[in-house]
Design a protein around this motif. Structure first.
Motif, mmCIF file in Angstrom:
data_model
loop_
_atom_site.group_PDB
_atom_site.id
_atom_site.type_symbol
_atom_site.label_atom_id
_atom_site.label_comp_id
_atom_site.label_asym_id
_atom_site.label_seq_id
_atom_site.Cartn_x
_atom_site.Cartn_y
_atom_site.Cartn_z
ATOM 1 N N TYR A 160 14.771 3.584 -18.590
ATOM 2 C CA TYR A 160 13.861 2.618 -17.986
ATOM 3 C C TYR A 160 13.245 3.075 -16.673
ATOM 4 O O TYR A 160 12.160 2.598 -16.308
ATOM 5 N N ALA A 161 13.921 3.946 -15.933
ATOM 6 C CA ALA A 161 13.454 4.297 -14.584
ATOM 7 C C ALA A 161 13.684 5.783 -14.311
ATOM 8 O O ALA A 161 14.464 6.141 -13.427
ATOM 9 N N PRO A 162 13.018 6.663 -15.031
ATOM 10 C CA PRO A 162 13.264 8.097 -14.829
ATOM 11 C C PRO A 162 12.886 8.610 -13.445
ATOM 12 O O PRO A 162 13.322 9.701 -13.056
ATOM 13 N N ARG A 163 12.107 7.844 -12.691
ATOM 14 C CA ARG A 163 11.757 8.281 -11.334
ATOM 15 C C ARG A 163 12.925 8.161 -10.364
ATOM 16 O O ARG A 163 12.910 8.775 -9.295
ATOM 17 N N GLY A 164 13.928 7.338 -10.692
ATOM 18 C CA GLY A 164 15.054 7.194 -9.771
ATOM 19 C C GLY A 164 15.872 5.967 -10.046
ATOM 20 O O GLY A 164 15.454 5.059 -10.771
ATOM 21 N N GLY A 165 17.046 5.928 -9.452
ATOM 22 C CA GLY A 165 17.997 4.845 -9.686
ATOM 23 C C GLY A 165 17.909 3.695 -8.715
ATOM 24 O O GLY A 165 18.783 2.828 -8.709
ATOM 25 N N GLY A 166 16.874 3.658 -7.888
ATOM 26 C CA GLY A 166 16.749 2.578 -6.922
ATOM 27 C C GLY A 166 17.455 2.898 -5.622
ATOM 28 O O GLY A 166 18.071 3.963 -5.461
ATOM 29 N N ALA A 167 17.389 1.981 -4.685
ATOM 30 C CA ALA A 167 17.926 2.204 -3.339
ATOM 31 C C ALA A 167 19.203 1.441 -3.068
ATOM 32 O O ALA A 167 19.868 1.690 -2.065
ATOM 33 N N GLU A 192 0.812 -1.216 0.000
ATOM 34 C CA GLU A 192 0.000 0.000 0.000
ATOM 35 C C GLU A 192 0.847 1.268 0.000
ATOM 36 O O GLU A 192 0.440 2.297 -0.537
ATOM 37 N N THR A 193 2.037 1.212 0.588
ATOM 38 C CA THR A 193 2.905 2.402 0.651
ATOM 39 C C THR A 193 4.096 2.303 -0.302
ATOM 40 O O THR A 193 5.017 3.119 -0.205
ATOM 41 N N LEU A 194 4.078 1.349 -1.227
ATOM 42 C CA LEU A 194 5.217 1.149 -2.132
ATOM 43 C C LEU A 194 5.629 2.432 -2.857
ATOM 44 O O LEU A 194 6.820 2.786 -2.853
ATOM 45 N N PRO A 195 4.722 3.166 -3.509
ATOM 46 C CA PRO A 195 5.190 4.353 -4.240
ATOM 47 C C PRO A 195 5.800 5.419 -3.344
ATOM 48 O O PRO A 195 6.768 6.078 -3.729
ATOM 49 N N LEU A 196 5.268 5.588 -2.146
ATOM 50 C CA LEU A 196 5.837 6.566 -1.212
ATOM 51 C C LEU A 196 7.226 6.140 -0.772
ATOM 52 O O LEU A 196 8.170 6.947 -0.754
ATOM 53 N N ARG A 197 7.365 4.880 -0.414
ATOM 54 C CA ARG A 197 8.659 4.393 0.062
ATOM 55 C C ARG A 197 9.713 4.414 -1.036
ATOM 56 O O ARG A 197 10.855 4.826 -0.820
ATOM 57 N N MET A 198 9.362 3.940 -2.235
ATOM 58 C CA MET A 198 10.360 3.845 -3.292
ATOM 59 C C MET A 198 10.902 5.214 -3.681
ATOM 60 O O MET A 198 12.111 5.360 -3.940
ATOM 61 N N VAL A 229 19.744 1.706 0.894
ATOM 62 C CA VAL A 229 19.485 2.958 1.607
ATOM 63 C C VAL A 229 18.014 3.025 2.008
ATOM 64 O O VAL A 229 17.117 2.847 1.188
ATOM 65 N N GLY A 230 17.772 3.295 3.283
ATOM 66 C CA GLY A 230 16.424 3.286 3.836
ATOM 67 C C GLY A 230 15.720 4.619 3.699
ATOM 68 O O GLY A 230 16.128 5.505 2.935
ATOM 69 N N ILE A 231 14.662 4.778 4.473
ATOM 70 C CA ILE A 231 13.822 5.974 4.373
ATOM 71 C C ILE A 231 13.988 6.892 5.586
ATOM 72 O O ILE A 231 13.179 7.794 5.812
ATOM 73 N N GLU A 232 15.076 6.703 6.361
ATOM 74 C CA GLU A 232 15.352 7.596 7.481
ATOM 75 C C GLU A 232 15.701 8.992 6.954
ATOM 76 O O GLU A 232 15.854 9.212 5.747
ATOM 77 N N ASP A 233 15.903 9.942 7.853
ATOM 78 C CA ASP A 233 16.404 11.258 7.451
ATOM 79 C C ASP A 233 17.783 11.085 6.833
ATOM 80 O O ASP A 233 18.679 10.457 7.431
ATOM 81 N N VAL A 234 17.985 11.658 5.657
ATOM 82 C CA VAL A 234 19.227 11.413 4.936
ATOM 83 C C VAL A 234 20.438 11.955 5.690
ATOM 84 O O VAL A 234 21.540 11.393 5.603
ATOM 85 N N ALA A 235 20.276 13.017 6.455
ATOM 86 C CA ALA A 235 21.394 13.550 7.240
ATOM 87 C C ALA A 235 21.884 12.528 8.257
ATOM 88 O O ALA A 235 23.096 12.425 8.521
ATOM 89 N N ASP A 236 20.963 11.757 8.829
ATOM 90 C CA ASP A 236 21.355 10.739 9.799
ATOM 91 C C ASP A 236 22.047 9.557 9.109
ATOM 92 O O ASP A 236 22.976 8.960 9.659
ATOM 93 N N SER A 274 18.005 1.392 6.743
ATOM 94 C CA SER A 274 19.207 1.298 5.930
ATOM 95 C C SER A 274 19.993 0.043 6.308
ATOM 96 O O SER A 274 20.166 -0.271 7.494
ATOM 97 N N LEU A 275 20.447 -0.661 5.270
ATOM 98 C CA LEU A 275 21.102 -1.956 5.435
ATOM 99 C C LEU A 275 22.445 -1.942 4.718
ATOM 100 O O LEU A 275 22.635 -1.225 3.732
ATOM 101 N N VAL A 276 23.368 -2.765 5.195
ATOM 102 C CA VAL A 276 24.697 -2.821 4.583
ATOM 103 C C VAL A 276 25.194 -4.253 4.593
ATOM 104 O O VAL A 276 24.837 -5.051 5.479
ATOM 105 N N ILE A 277 26.011 -4.587 3.610
ATOM 106 C CA ILE A 277 26.663 -5.890 3.608
ATOM 107 C C ILE A 277 27.945 -5.812 2.790
ATOM 108 O O ILE A 277 28.079 -4.955 1.900
ATOM 109 N N HIS A 278 28.873 -6.674 3.120
ATOM 110 C CA HIS A 278 30.108 -6.842 2.356
ATOM 111 C C HIS A 278 29.955 -8.155 1.584
ATOM 112 O O HIS A 278 30.175 -9.234 2.117
ATOM 113 N N PRO A 279 29.508 -8.096 0.313
ATOM 114 C CA PRO A 279 29.116 -9.320 -0.397
ATOM 115 C C PRO A 279 30.191 -10.389 -0.474
ATOM 116 O O PRO A 279 29.897 -11.587 -0.394
#
Length: 427
Positions: free
Chosen positions: A335-342, A289-295, A408-415, A376-381
């Motif tokens: 293909y994705a003019p709205r953004g480059g993904g997270a 339900e919140t996919l467009p807002l989150r993405m 990259v998550g949806i927190e405040d970007v400064a944080d 926000s998540l991180v990994i060393h593949p």
């Protein structure tokens, strides 16, 4: 829904759902039941013989699951969908429906590490064989096609590198040879890319990631584009030949442009059994339900983070297609003019050991093997998701020793940037 064509955000909230007929409940109920009562013997026979649609057993279908399927199909612009237990389950069911022992398919070598392992190792137990191609060189797919090739498989937005793939170019190759193009759209979601609009025939997702979006439920989905002629070549007998277990029904001629979704359900899910739970289906519906807002927030934050990293003297390179200087930027715009993904990768000066120290120094980022969470998540593949691969395979997959992957998550970007900065200082 009204007579006009609803927009994406409206579909994300409403597609497939109605107030519950029995109780008036507005949210889709969790139908936590194993089985369903038949009206009479004739009704039961019609259901089992594919002469009527309806619920039999939750391993095959369930009303909560059905709403999820209809919603994802609407968002992707497909004709029908099948929800299953995970993204890996979705891939297994798709290939079970089209492959026979001794046959092969061609896959982009830049894939999620688990998919590389599934295709290259586990599928060998079925005598299904993968041939790897370079997603930046469409001709490398065509050069490997032979009379035993059954499909081409790509990711629309490749994991872990976050690079967009030229779907239309590869679709043209697949269709020239009478093959379906299967696209994993997990990383992009239909908010950014709708692969059917560019020639895909089947779309799969790990719903566990951005579609659900909250890191709390597992699920996968197969979406039928309704465009591929499964009867033209005789290479897909599950769809084009009579099925003895269903009284000789020919699925493609009977079900037309949603026959592939039906075949996956009644021939794959029915017998292999990777069913999604009604509770997980409910949680995934809520997330969508919140996919467009989150993405959009994911994309905006990721672009800001990528720009900050690119300016940092401890970073040797940043691979994010949203950056205008990135080699993949033109495909992102196409293909994705709205953004480059997270999700994207970067390289730390200092290589493997610096990458490990960096992820251990982060505080707000969670170090785990997932993407698409609100957090926000991180990994060393190289030391985790791709560690089963040889180093040359890691590099080919965009997961070399110096690579760090961010979701990259949806927190405040400064944080988000502050956490990266303090971890870089430690590394």
């Amino acid at each position: 829904m009204t007579a006009r064509n609803p927009g994406f955000s409206t579909l994300a909230v409403h597609a497939g759902a109605q107030p519950d007929a029995a109780t008036g409940a507005r949210a889709t109920p969790i139908y936590q039941t194993t089985s369903f009562v038949f009206n009479d013997a004739d009704h039961a026979a019609a259901l089992f013989g594919l002469q009527a649609f309806g619920n039999i057993y939750t391993r095959i279908m369930n009303p909560t699951q059905a709403v999820l399927e209809e919603r994802v199909a609407a968002l992707e612009g497909g004709t029908a969908a099948l929800a299953v237990a995970s993204g890996h389950a979705a891939q297994m069911i798709v290939f079970h429906t089209i492959m026979r022992p001794g046959e092969n398919f061609i896959a982009a070598r830049r894939l999620y590490g688990g998919s590389i392992n599934q295709f290259g190792h586990s599928f060998q137990s079925f005598d299904w064989h993968v041939r790897w191609a370079d997603p930046e060189d469409p001709a490398s797919f065509e050069s490997q096609i032979d009379d035993k090739t059954k499909a081409i498989f790509i990711e629309s937005l490749a994991n872990p590198g976050g690079t967009f793939v030229d779907i239309a170019a590869i679709a043209d190759i697949a269709h020239r040879h009478g093959l379906p193009l299967i696209v994993d759209n997990t990383m992009a979601t239909p908010y950014l890319v709708r692969p059917f609009e560019h020639g895909a025939d089947v779309v799969v997702h790990s719903l566990t990631k951005f579609m659900g979006g909250h890191g709390n439920s597992m699920g996968g989905v197969i979406v039928d584009g309704g465009t591929f002629d499964w009867s033209a070549s005789g290479k897909y007998p599950f769809l084009s030949e009579p099925r003895p277990e269903y009284g000789g029904v020919v699925l493609h001629s009977t079900f037309g442009n949603f026959a592939f979704a039906i075949a996956c359900r009644v021939l794959g899910l029915r017998d292999l059994g990777p069913a999604i739970s009604p509770f997980n289906a409910f949680l995934l519906l809520t997330g969508i339900e919140t996919l467009p807002l989150r993405m959009q927030r994911h994309c905006d934050n990721a672009l800001a983070v990528a720009r900050w990293l690119k300016a940092n003297d401890k970073i040797s390179w940043v691979n994010y297609s949203g950056l205008e200087s990135d080699a993949n930027h033109a495909l992102q715009q196409k293909y994705a003019p709205r953004g480059g993904g997270a999700v994207f990768t970067f390289g730390l000066k200092g290589g493997y050991e610096a990458g490990k120290r960096f992820v251990e120094g982060l505080q707000m980022f969670s170090h785990l093997a997932n993407i698409g969470d609100t957090r926000s998540l991180v990994i060393h593949p190289a030391s985790t998701t791709h560690r089963q691969l040889a180093e040359e395979q890691q590099v080919a997959a965009g997961a070399g020793p110096d690579v760090v992957r961010l979701s990259v998550g949806i927190e405040d970007v400064a944080d988000i940037i502050a956490d990266l900065e303090q971890a870089l200082a430690k590394s």
